[in-house]
Design an enzyme around this catalytic site. Sequence first.
Site, PDB file in Angstrom:
ATOM      1  N   GLU A 204     -10.797  -0.114  -0.451  1.00 33.36           N
ATOM      2  CA  GLU A 204     -10.087  -0.847  -1.516  1.00 33.36           C
ATOM      3  C   GLU A 204     -10.897  -0.961  -2.802  1.00 33.36           C
ATOM      4  OE1 GLU A 204      -7.072  -2.247  -1.413  1.00 33.36           O
ATOM      5  OE2 GLU A 204      -6.560  -2.384   0.701  1.00 33.36           O
TER       6      GLU A 204
ATOM      7  N   GLU B 149       0.815  -1.229   0.000  1.00 28.12           N
ATOM      8  CA  GLU B 149       0.000   0.000   0.000  1.00 28.12           C
ATOM      9  C   GLU B 149       0.846   1.276   0.000  1.00 28.12           C
ATOM     10  OE1 GLU B 149      -2.831  -0.785  -0.632  1.00 28.12           O
ATOM     11  OE2 GLU B 149      -3.785  -2.187   0.739  1.00 28.12           O
TER      12      GLU B 149
ATOM     13  N   HIS C 103       2.475   1.424  -3.665  1.00 24.85           N
ATOM     14  CA  HIS C 103       1.419   2.229  -4.296  1.00 24.85           C
ATOM     15  C   HIS C 103       1.613   3.727  -4.033  1.00 24.85           C
ATOM     16  CE1 HIS C 103      -1.277  -1.627  -4.029  1.00 24.85           C
ATOM     17  NE2 HIS C 103      -0.253  -1.767  -4.836  1.00 24.85           N
TER      18      HIS C 103
ATOM     19  N   GLU D 262      -5.308  -3.903  -5.663  1.00 22.49           N
ATOM     20  CA  GLU D 262      -6.440  -3.531  -4.793  1.00 22.49           C
ATOM     21  C   GLU D 262      -7.615  -4.483  -4.980  1.00 22.49           C
ATOM     22  OE1 GLU D 262      -5.086  -1.838  -2.915  1.00 22.49           O
ATOM     23  OE2 GLU D 262      -4.277   0.060  -3.601  1.00 22.49           O
TER      24      GLU D 262
ATOM     25  N   TYR E 125       2.687   6.943  -6.729  1.00 15.95           N
ATOM     26  CA  TYR E 125       2.044   8.239  -6.977  1.00 15.95           C
ATOM     27  C   TYR E 125       3.080   9.352  -6.826  1.00 15.95           C
ATOM     28  CZ  TYR E 125      -2.181   5.470  -6.305  1.00 15.95           C
ATOM     29  OH  TYR E 125      -3.138   4.512  -6.409  1.00 15.95           O
TER      30      TYR E 125
HETATM   31 FE   LIG Z   1      -2.890   0.210  -2.271  1.00 13.47          FE
HETATM   32 FE   LIG Z   2      -4.976  -2.304  -0.982  1.00 13.62          FE
END
Ligand SMILES: [Fe+2]
Ligand SMILES: [Fe+2]
Length: 365
Positions: A196, A112, A116, A230, A120
Amino acid sequence: MAKEKVDKSLKPLEKIIYNGANWNEKEDDYTQSFYEQNLSQFWRPEDIALQPDLNVWHILPDEVKDAYAKNLLVLTFLDTHQGDIGMPVVARSLDEHFHQRKAVINFMASMENAVHAKSYSNIFMTYMTANDIDQLFIWGENHKNLQSIMTQIVGYYKELDRYNYLKKFDTDHASFSEVGFAIAQWKAMVASVFLETWLFYSGFYYPLFFYGQGKLMQAGEIINLILRDESIHGLYIGRLAQEIYETFDNQKQDELQTWMYEFLLSLYHEQNELVESIYDAVDLSHDVKVFVRYNANKALMNLGFDPYFEYEEVNPVVLNGLNTETKTMDNFSMKGNGYQKMKSEMLKDADFIFPNKKIIDFGDK
Ligand SMILES: [Fe+2]
Ligand SMILES: [Fe+2]
């Protein structure tokens, strides 16, 4: 004689027998499949070079850039807290013997934020100046609806965190009960699946909208990799939530359903205003709200409930971008979400024997 005060914090320690994860025995009939799927999907933010997007990014109008960046910022905030507290607190709430389930959730937790949210940031760092990035984060910190969404979601994570502590160290506490613990655990899982499988998607919409038209493909590729992760996160936590829900009696289930729909509508209200604040400038709020409802229904289905909103057609360009089937791509321009990791083997001396040349000596003589 004064009564001796009993200090509850000094309870004699119970003798605990520690055991280990035995992957030779399945904990259930699905966790090891999720383990395999999660690990096979592993990727790193730096796998996708973002520079090829810049020629498109630089010619976009300012309001388009602004909407694009704000969506990724929303995703950053959600992913950060899903990694920092959401997933870890759910993992800790599982009974001690669920070592494999905890391993799967801990792996998801590390994706996460470390993968992830970092991705970004990589997009921001490629597309934007440091000053613009700072301003963007300040925008998020001051956005009423985003902060309300975070407060609600993280609030249920914190409540489970508190129950985790009480269950481990203070079961005599006035506010602790086993059923109270199970309710806090289920509610945190509902919040997790809403995040999610639903809340992320208003942010995914815009990158998918571009990706579906063949623009900003590298960033779109990152979004595809993230939403592929996700989607299994939401499925897995939803599955665990259903197991807990089935342990409640009918009356408790009815109460919890009422709570869930109130929670859904509260988030929906915030989500719609958040969408307007980002997408009105690019005339897409109506379409994004359809997508929001579409994904709210998917989240409910992951939790074992029927759809709440009427079925509506989603913009086909976005559905095209959303298709997470393995894509065949030019590996020199981008990874593709079906890329194979390079297989490696140990180097041997023989690897350094070249025709008519001596063995290369890496010794430090
Ligand atoms: Fe994520
Ligand atoms: Fe996630």
